[in-house]
Structures are given as structure tokens and as C-alpha cells.
Design an enzyme around this catalytic site. Structure first.
Site, PDB file in Angstrom:
ATOM      1  N   THR A  32     -21.339 -29.418  37.957  1.00  0.00           N
ATOM      2  CA  THR A  32     -20.074 -30.127  37.918  1.00  0.00           C
ATOM      3  C   THR A  32     -19.567 -30.984  39.355  1.00  0.00           C
ATOM      4  O   THR A  32     -18.956 -31.913  39.344  1.00  0.00           O
ATOM      5  CB  THR A  32     -18.779 -28.982  37.851  1.00  0.00           C
ATOM      6  OG1 THR A  32     -19.109 -27.791  39.092  1.00  0.00           O
ATOM      7  CG2 THR A  32     -18.625 -28.603  36.545  1.00  0.00           C
TER       8      THR A  32
ATOM      9  N   TRP B 206     -21.312 -35.281  39.860  1.00  0.00           N
ATOM     10  CA  TRP B 206     -20.773 -36.174  39.440  1.00  0.00           C
ATOM     11  C   TRP B 206     -20.494 -37.187  40.930  1.00  0.00           C
ATOM     12  O   TRP B 206     -20.071 -38.293  40.495  1.00  0.00           O
ATOM     13  CB  TRP B 206     -19.282 -36.116  38.445  1.00  0.00           C
ATOM     14  CG  TRP B 206     -19.625 -35.346  37.414  1.00  0.00           C
ATOM     15  CD1 TRP B 206     -19.158 -34.296  37.216  1.00  0.00           C
ATOM     16  CD2 TRP B 206     -19.886 -36.026  36.195  1.00  0.00           C
ATOM     17  NE1 TRP B 206     -19.408 -33.724  35.982  1.00  0.00           N
ATOM     18  CE2 TRP B 206     -19.857 -34.965  35.047  1.00  0.00           C
ATOM     19  CE3 TRP B 206     -20.265 -37.430  35.738  1.00  0.00           C
ATOM     20  CZ2 TRP B 206     -20.262 -35.274  33.548  1.00  0.00           C
ATOM     21  CZ3 TRP B 206     -20.761 -37.573  34.389  1.00  0.00           C
ATOM     22  CH2 TRP B 206     -20.759 -36.623  33.526  1.00  0.00           C
TER      23      TRP B 206
ATOM     24  N   LEU C 223     -38.409 -17.935  22.513  1.00  0.00           N
ATOM     25  CA  LEU C 223     -37.615 -18.191  23.713  1.00  0.00           C
ATOM     26  C   LEU C 223     -36.205 -19.062  23.574  1.00  0.00           C
ATOM     27  O   LEU C 223     -36.220 -19.883  22.876  1.00  0.00           O
ATOM     28  CB  LEU C 223     -38.537 -18.999  24.770  1.00  0.00           C
ATOM     29  CG  LEU C 223     -38.030 -19.543  26.065  1.00  0.00           C
ATOM     30  CD1 LEU C 223     -37.734 -18.429  27.096  1.00  0.00           C
ATOM     31  CD2 LEU C 223     -38.742 -20.570  26.385  1.00  0.00           C
TER      32      LEU C 223
ATOM     33  N   GLU D  15     -32.864 -10.802  41.031  1.00  0.00           N
ATOM     34  CA  GLU D  15     -33.706 -10.850  42.087  1.00  0.00           C
ATOM     35  C   GLU D  15     -34.047 -12.551  42.509  1.00  0.00           C
ATOM     36  O   GLU D  15     -33.871 -13.193  41.510  1.00  0.00           O
ATOM     37  CB  GLU D  15     -35.240 -10.164  41.859  1.00  0.00           C
ATOM     38  CG  GLU D  15     -35.213  -8.905  41.509  1.00  0.00           C
ATOM     39  CD  GLU D  15     -35.109  -7.920  42.720  1.00  0.00           C
ATOM     40  OE1 GLU D  15     -35.300  -8.293  43.777  1.00  0.00           O
ATOM     41  OE2 GLU D  15     -34.317  -7.109  42.649  1.00  0.00           O
TER      42      GLU D  15
ATOM     43  N   GLY E 267     -35.287 -35.543  44.110  1.00  0.00           N
ATOM     44  CA  GLY E 267     -35.163 -36.729  44.979  1.00  0.00           C
ATOM     45  C   GLY E 267     -36.096 -37.033  46.334  1.00  0.00           C
ATOM     46  O   GLY E 267     -36.622 -38.028  46.983  1.00  0.00           O
ATOM     47  N   ARG E 268     -36.330 -35.812  46.803  1.00  0.00           N
ATOM     48  CA  ARG E 268     -36.757 -35.582  48.047  1.00  0.00           C
ATOM     49  C   ARG E 268     -38.375 -35.931  47.643  1.00  0.00           C
ATOM     50  O   ARG E 268     -39.215 -36.440  48.709  1.00  0.00           O
ATOM     51  CB  ARG E 268     -36.697 -34.184  48.822  1.00  0.00           C
ATOM     52  CG  ARG E 268     -35.556 -34.289  49.661  1.00  0.00           C
ATOM     53  CD  ARG E 268     -35.196 -32.818  49.979  1.00  0.00           C
ATOM     54  NE  ARG E 268     -34.638 -32.389  49.039  1.00  0.00           N
ATOM     55  CZ  ARG E 268     -34.195 -31.025  49.110  1.00  0.00           C
ATOM     56  NH1 ARG E 268     -34.489 -30.229  49.985  1.00  0.00           N
ATOM     57  NH2 ARG E 268     -33.708 -30.490  47.986  1.00  0.00           N
TER      58      ARG E 268
ATOM     59  N   ASP F 202     -34.580 -28.058  41.966  1.00  0.00           N
ATOM     60  CA  ASP F 202     -33.980 -28.747  43.242  1.00  0.00           C
ATOM     61  C   ASP F 202     -35.380 -29.597  43.698  1.00  0.00           C
ATOM     62  O   ASP F 202     -36.424 -29.186  43.853  1.00  0.00           O
ATOM     63  CB  ASP F 202     -33.403 -27.901  44.094  1.00  0.00           C
ATOM     64  CG  ASP F 202     -32.749 -28.597  45.276  1.00  0.00           C
ATOM     65  OD1 ASP F 202     -32.478 -29.674  44.870  1.00  0.00           O
ATOM     66  OD2 ASP F 202     -32.431 -28.040  46.363  1.00  0.00           O
ATOM     67  N   GLY F 203     -34.926 -30.859  44.363  1.00  0.00           N
ATOM     68  CA  GLY F 203     -35.898 -31.499  45.086  1.00  0.00           C
ATOM     69  C   GLY F 203     -36.542 -32.797  44.444  1.00  0.00           C
ATOM     70  O   GLY F 203     -37.695 -33.349  44.955  1.00  0.00           O
TER      71      GLY F 203
ATOM     72  N   HIS G  14     -36.772 -37.750  39.145  1.00  0.00           N
ATOM     73  CA  HIS G  14     -36.134 -37.167  37.975  1.00  0.00           C
ATOM     74  C   HIS G  14     -36.930 -37.082  36.625  1.00  0.00           C
ATOM     75  O   HIS G  14     -36.883 -36.143  35.957  1.00  0.00           O
ATOM     76  CB  HIS G  14     -34.652 -37.652  37.892  1.00  0.00           C
ATOM     77  CG  HIS G  14     -33.722 -37.456  38.973  1.00  0.00           C
ATOM     78  ND1 HIS G  14     -33.379 -36.327  39.602  1.00  0.00           N
ATOM     79  CD2 HIS G  14     -32.777 -38.422  39.496  1.00  0.00           C
ATOM     80  CE1 HIS G  14     -32.439 -36.308  40.327  1.00  0.00           C
ATOM     81  NE2 HIS G  14     -32.250 -37.780  40.339  1.00  0.00           N
TER      82      HIS G  14
ATOM     83  N   SER H   7     -25.440 -22.909  45.244  1.00  0.00           N
ATOM     84  CA  SER H   7     -25.070 -23.941  44.763  1.00  0.00           C
ATOM     85  C   SER H   7     -24.046 -23.814  43.374  1.00  0.00           C
ATOM     86  O   SER H   7     -24.314 -24.736  42.365  1.00  0.00           O
ATOM     87  CB  SER H   7     -26.168 -25.063  44.239  1.00  0.00           C
ATOM     88  OG  SER H   7     -26.735 -25.247  45.654  1.00  0.00           O
TER      89      SER H   7
END
Length: 259
Positions: free
Chosen positions: A84, A87, A149, A225, A41-42, A38-39, A55, A214
Site C-alpha cells: 500500500t 503508490w 501449490l 522463522e 531497483g538496486r 526486495d532489491g 523489475h 515493511s
């Protein structure tokens, strides 16, 4: 503007002041780490740049996190790439986000193969644009024999939809007489979820200072955790993952019991 964008893209990632090294025990590494990235755009807005630059830099952070997780001995890394609900964003931004997996895999897939990483994807991939779906299918196919991995992208994924689809399938089986209500167990539900072949996440990381789930892996993170950081995703690097793992190792997982 183009020159400004290029300048930011060419800058070294993670120029914020680095935290001192942390002590990590090799005996208590979380097997499965899930990340809400997250973040983007900011991060871009704070620098006066278009969201797409955020992005693009977030894509670089995916690579850093993958390499760092691999180096630490983490076995499974699930990245929340597109929900989802995403969009609902402007079409131009969605179109750009749908091109990012294509760009990322075109650049990084060979190195992922060299590092023995296996790529997987969970979500409603049928609804993805053909170029996005094709890139993901190629990555899955070319890495399916790898034994290192597991890099699992949650793409067009929603936790509630996942549970709804699971319940519909179980309901159909009951209606058809191949399953009885008494046979419904946590293990059965686990096996019917999109993440059925993966263990539940031991550690959930969310960047950018937001403290919510979210709609991400709602069933699977029942006992995970949680670790939140104010760092925007494009800034996330090995040191941040190490901090999260070190904090994980300081905690005692009781699973509702006493230890």
C-alpha cells in the site's frame, strides 16, 4: 541503451557463484513460505540499467521461486508483490509495476495450470487498475480447481490496513449485537484477515540485505522463522530457497515454550 537492456534481459539468470548443494529433509518442509521480494531497483542500478529492468528480472525470479517451492513440496507461497506504500513511487514506475502481473500471467499462466498451481491474491484489489485486476481475476478463476501449490500474491497489501479493516468489521458486528467482546479470539481475528484461509507462514524470507518487515503480514508472522539474505531478488533462485529451508530445518520452533 535499448541494446544494453536487451543484452541484460537475455543473459542467463543467477550468474553469481552458486553455493554447494544443501541437505534438506523431506520430513520438515515449511508448509507456508512468505517472501518479501526486495532489491530489484538496486540490482539494476548496480548494472547501470533502468529500474524497470530490475523489475522485469524480478518477474523471472518469481517463476523460479514458484517452481522451486513446488518441487520442494511447499504448500503455500505468498509473494509481497506491491504494498500500500508503493503508490508513493514515481508514477511511471508504478504504472510499469501494475503491468507486470499482466505480462507475467500472460506468459506463465498456462504452465502454472499444468503444474497444478492455484493462484490467489490478497490486498485491496478494488484500487488496482482495471487491466491488473482483470489479469489477476482471470488467473484466480482459471486455477481455482487446482490442488497443488497455492501461489498467493500480496498485491496492494498492507499489514496495518489489513488489521484495521479486520477491527472495523469486528466493531461493526459488536455494534450490531451479533458479536460480543468476549467472543474476540485469535482464531476469530485469523478468520477475518485477508489470509484467513491460509496457515500462518512458517518461514519468512527477505532479500537484498534489508532486515525489516515493511508492513507485511504483521499478525501472521508472530512465530515465523525469519531468513535474510544479501542476494537481490532478481538473483534469487532454487539454491537460495534451498538454503533458507535448510536453515529453517536447523532451528527449533518453541512458540514461547521449552523443547
Amino acid at each position: 541503451m535499448i541494446k544494453r537492456v536487451q543484452a541484460w534481459l537475455s543473459r542467463k539468470d543467477g550468474q553469481q557463484e552458486q553455493e554447494p548443494p544443501v541437505e534438506i529433509s523431506p520430513d520438515n518442509i515449511p508448509r507456508h513460505v512468505a517472501v518479501i521480494m526486495d532489491g530489484n531497483g538496486r540490482w539494476a542500478k548496480r548494472r547501470g540499467l533502468p529500474r524497470i529492468v530490475g523489475h522485469q528480472n524480478g518477474m523471472k525470479a518469481v517463476k523460479r521461486a514458484t517452481i522451486a517451492a513446488n518441487d520442494l513440496g511447499i504448500e503455500f507461497l505468498t509473494m509481497y508483490a506491491f504494498s500500500t506504500e508503493n503508490w508513493k513511487r514515481p508514477k511511471d514506475e508504478v504504472d510499469f509495476l501494475m503491468r507486470l502481473p499482466v505480462e507475467f500471467l500472460a506468459i506463465e499462466l498456462d504452465e502454472l495450470i499444468e503444474k497444478n498451481v492455484q493462484v490467489r491474491v490478497m490486498g485491496d484489489t478494488d484500487a488496482l487498475p482495471s487491466h491488473t485486476r482483470k489479469a489477476m481475476e482471470e488467473a484466480v478463476a482459471r486455477t481455482q480447481a487446482n490442488t497443488g501449490l497455492i501461489l498467493n500474491f500480496a498485491l496492494n497489501y498492507g499489514g496495518r490496513k489489513e488489521i484495521e479493516d479486520c477491527m472495523r468489521g469486528i466493531g461493526r458486528d459488536i455494534q450490531a449485537g451479533v458479536l460480543s467482546p468476549d467472543e474476540i479470539t485469535s482464531e476469530l481475528i485469523d478468520s477475518r484477515l485477508l489470509s484467513g484461509s491460509l496457515p500462518d507462514p512458517d518461514l519468512l524470507i527477505r532479500t537484498s540485505g534489508e532486515m525489516r518487515l515493511s508492513n507485511f503480514m504483521l499478525w501472521q508472522i508472530a512465530y515465523s522463522e525469519l531468513w535474510f539474505t544479501d542476494v537481490y531478488w532478481p538473483e534469487f533462485d532454487k539454491s537460495h530457497l534451498q538454503q533458507a529451508v535448510a536453515e529453517y530445518q536447523r532451528r527449533t520452533r518453541r512458540y514461547g515454550g521449552l523443547k
